[in-house]
Write an enzyme that holds these catalytic residues in place. Structure first.
Site, mmCIF file in Angstrom:
data_model
loop_
_atom_site.group_PDB
_atom_site.id
_atom_site.type_symbol
_atom_site.label_atom_id
_atom_site.label_comp_id
_atom_site.label_asym_id
_atom_site.label_seq_id
_atom_site.Cartn_x
_atom_site.Cartn_y
_atom_site.Cartn_z
ATOM 1 N N TRP A 132 3.892 -9.999 -6.556
ATOM 2 C CA TRP A 132 2.513 -10.051 -6.857
ATOM 3 C C TRP A 132 2.174 -9.608 -8.253
ATOM 4 O O TRP A 132 1.063 -8.590 -8.416
ATOM 5 C CB TRP A 132 1.568 -9.325 -5.757
ATOM 6 C CG TRP A 132 1.693 -9.877 -4.503
ATOM 7 C CD1 TRP A 132 2.303 -9.159 -3.522
ATOM 8 C CD2 TRP A 132 1.055 -11.162 -4.244
ATOM 9 N NE1 TRP A 132 2.095 -10.022 -2.314
ATOM 10 C CE2 TRP A 132 1.378 -11.077 -2.871
ATOM 11 C CE3 TRP A 132 0.304 -12.112 -4.878
ATOM 12 C CZ2 TRP A 132 0.984 -12.637 -2.011
ATOM 13 C CZ3 TRP A 132 0.184 -13.136 -4.059
ATOM 14 C CH2 TRP A 132 0.453 -13.428 -2.839
ATOM 15 N N SER A 144 0.769 -1.206 0.079
ATOM 16 C CA SER A 144 -0.094 -0.124 0.056
ATOM 17 C C SER A 144 0.963 1.268 -0.146
ATOM 18 O O SER A 144 0.533 2.387 -0.590
ATOM 19 C CB SER A 144 -0.916 -0.031 1.321
ATOM 20 O OG SER A 144 -1.906 -0.898 0.988
ATOM 21 N N GLU A 172 -4.654 -3.589 -6.488
ATOM 22 C CA GLU A 172 -4.855 -2.389 -7.220
ATOM 23 C C GLU A 172 -5.316 -1.169 -6.163
ATOM 24 O O GLU A 172 -6.151 -0.332 -6.700
ATOM 25 C CB GLU A 172 -5.649 -2.489 -8.363
ATOM 26 C CG GLU A 172 -4.986 -3.370 -9.655
ATOM 27 C CD GLU A 172 -5.362 -3.023 -10.952
ATOM 28 O OE1 GLU A 172 -5.721 -1.917 -11.153
ATOM 29 O OE2 GLU A 172 -5.099 -4.032 -11.822
ATOM 30 N N ILE A 183 -27.843 -18.460 0.184
ATOM 31 C CA ILE A 183 -28.845 -18.797 -0.554
ATOM 32 C C ILE A 183 -29.075 -20.446 -0.926
ATOM 33 O O ILE A 183 -29.986 -21.210 -0.868
ATOM 34 C CB ILE A 183 -29.266 -17.846 -1.334
ATOM 35 C CG1 ILE A 183 -29.617 -16.425 -0.892
ATOM 36 C CG2 ILE A 183 -30.361 -18.456 -2.546
ATOM 37 C CD1 ILE A 183 -30.060 -15.465 -1.956
ATOM 38 N N SER A 210 -9.286 -1.886 -0.044
ATOM 39 C CA SER A 210 -10.586 -1.103 0.186
ATOM 40 C C SER A 210 -9.897 0.158 1.367
ATOM 41 O O SER A 210 -10.443 1.215 1.054
ATOM 42 C CB SER A 210 -11.729 -1.780 0.836
ATOM 43 O OG SER A 210 -12.299 -2.606 0.093
ATOM 44 N N GLU A 211 -9.211 0.012 2.087
ATOM 45 C CA GLU A 211 -8.722 0.814 3.055
ATOM 46 C C GLU A 211 -8.093 1.965 2.068
ATOM 47 O O GLU A 211 -8.195 3.169 2.400
ATOM 48 C CB GLU A 211 -7.657 0.400 4.063
ATOM 49 C CG GLU A 211 -8.406 -0.592 4.974
ATOM 50 C CD GLU A 211 -8.783 -1.910 4.518
ATOM 51 O OE1 GLU A 211 -8.107 -2.346 3.368
ATOM 52 O OE2 GLU A 211 -9.462 -2.812 5.328
#
Ligand code: CAA
Length: 389
Positions: free
Chosen positions: A160, A136, A371, A345, A374-375
């Site tokens: 990665w 990050s 990419e 479900i 979320s943080e």
């Protein structure tokens, strides 16, 4: 089922969407489970996608692309990802992280040499920013590029890298001046067969298992100085600009996974009966269906909005980081939510490898990670809203 909502798509947009849908349903759906199981790279279908123009949709025809706009890219990618998220990420990285960056920052010679084979689908492109100690916090990379006459010598370890084991060309980010931190990062174009470049082991992954991921190891890897992309010290900005485009692709991948999981769950809720009625008639299931559908359509709107913002940026040079991050954040969390509910479900059948629902669940998770997690998307959005950057 009516298509919701009704978008004013042009005939060209409908054509590429329908072509991608036919291809995905006829050629990818039948092999997706088998390639997920084996972890093999789907060379043949990717080649066919190249010949159909899907590997360089926004790239001008003079460089081997299809010469279409961002909405066309998103529409086609959505269909591919609905069939299989592994094919989807290979397509997304090729189009946005690789081709887009060179188109935006490359010289004429670089565009001809490095985009043409990749946009036409004859070769595969990859993007390499992350390192074992630098994810990050991308500006803290340790790998070094040192100028040596008419060459640069590359040394270090990248991790990665999507398509790392199979790519023919790479955009690679390395430090040219560590004292300047982010402003000491530069971008380079590297041919896959260059001596001094080796690929690490293929990463064993939870999902998107047919997409190949690995480390890249650079040991005195000498490349011509003319392979510098942009100027020395401009690399971090290039990396970030390109990731804005990439994030629209990953948001679209998430949308495709969510749609596939939703459609399976909707069908099952209608067909499966319990206590004398279809399980969808119980509010516990019906309300899940309502929330899944609503979040999917909201994701689609954010993605189309980001695609239009990127299109506007082509004309005025402005940034669309906010729009891309909002689309990726919401769509990836939607994919995770929808895939989770789809398994629930389906009950026991959702946990079985005989149905694709468990694959959607495993594939969805990565969209919240790569990419930009979320943080990181929340960081980009909040900084933009609060005027902190
Ligand atoms: N476009 C253009 N410029 C940008 C930019 C953008 N989107 N984002 C930042 N910049 C510029 C800033 O304007 C600033 O320039 P100036 O100093 O000239 O003003 C410079 O870059 C530094 O910006 P920040 O101070 O905001 O940088 P930061 O260190 O705080 O980091 C960050 C910002 C958003 C956290 C960034 O580091 C980031 O996005 N990190 C996540 C990295 C990431 O997504 N990694 C995934 C790699 S790819 C992958 O997943 C593998 C794969 O193969 C798919």
């Amino acid at each position: 089922m009516p298509e919701l909502p009704i978008y004013p798509l042009s005939e060209e947009h409908k054509m590429i969407r329908d072509a991608a849908r036919d291809f995905a349903q006829n050629e990818i759906v039948p092999i997706a489970a088998q390639f997920d199981e084996s972890g093999e790279f789907p060379h043949e279908t990717i080649k066919k996608m190249g010949s159909m123009g899907f590997m360089g949709i926004e790239i001008p025809e003079e460089y081997g692309g299809a010469g279409m706009d961002t909405l066309a890219y998103v529409l086609a990618l959505e269909e591919i990802c609905k069939a299989d998220a592994s094919h989807g990420v290979i397509m997304s990285v090729n189009n946005s992280l690789y081709c887009h960056g060179i188109l935006k920052f490359g010289t004429e010679e670089q565009k001809k040499k490095f985009i043409t084979p990749v946009a036409s689908g004859k070769a595969i492109g990859a993007y390499s920013l992350t390192e074992p100690q630098s994810g990050s916090d991308a500006g803290t990379m340790r790998s070094r590029a040192t100028r040596d006459g008419d060459f640069y010598m590359l040394n270090g370890r990248k991790s990665w890298v999507t398509s790392g084991p199979v790519a023919d060309y790479f955009v690679v980010f390395m430090m040219t001046d560590p004292e300047k931190k982010q402003k000491g990062v530069s971008a380079f174009l590297v041919e896959g067969h260059t001596p001094g470049l080796t690929r690490g082991k293929k990463e064993p992954k939870l999902g998107i298992r047919a997409s190949a991921t690995s480390e890249l190891i650079f040991e005195n890897c000498r490349i011509p100085a003319e392979n510098l992309l942009g100027r020395e010290g401009e690399g971090f900005k290039i990396a970030m600009t390109v990731l804005d485009a990439g994030r629209i692709g990953i948001a679209t991948q998430a949308l495709g996974i969510a749609e596939a999981a939703y459609e399976a769950a909707r069908q099952y809720a209608v067909e499966r009966e319990a206590f004398g009625q279809p399980i969808g008639a119980f509010q516990g299931t019906g309300f899940k269906i309502a929330d899944m559908k609503t979040r999917i359509e909201a994701s689609r709107l954010l993605i189309y909005n980001a695609a239009l913002a990127k299109e506007k940026s082509k004309a005025d040079g402005g940034r669309y980081s906010l729009e891309a991050s909002m689309a990726k954040l919401f769509a990836s969390e939607t994919a995770m939510y929808v895939a989770h509910q789809a398994v629930q479900i389906h009950g026991g059948m959702g946990y079985s490898r005989e149905l694709p629902v468990e694959r959607y669940f495993r594939d969805a998770k990565i969209t919240e990670i790569y990419e930009g997690t979320s943080e990181i998307q929340r960081l980009v959005i909040s900084r933009s809203e609060l005027g902190l950057k």
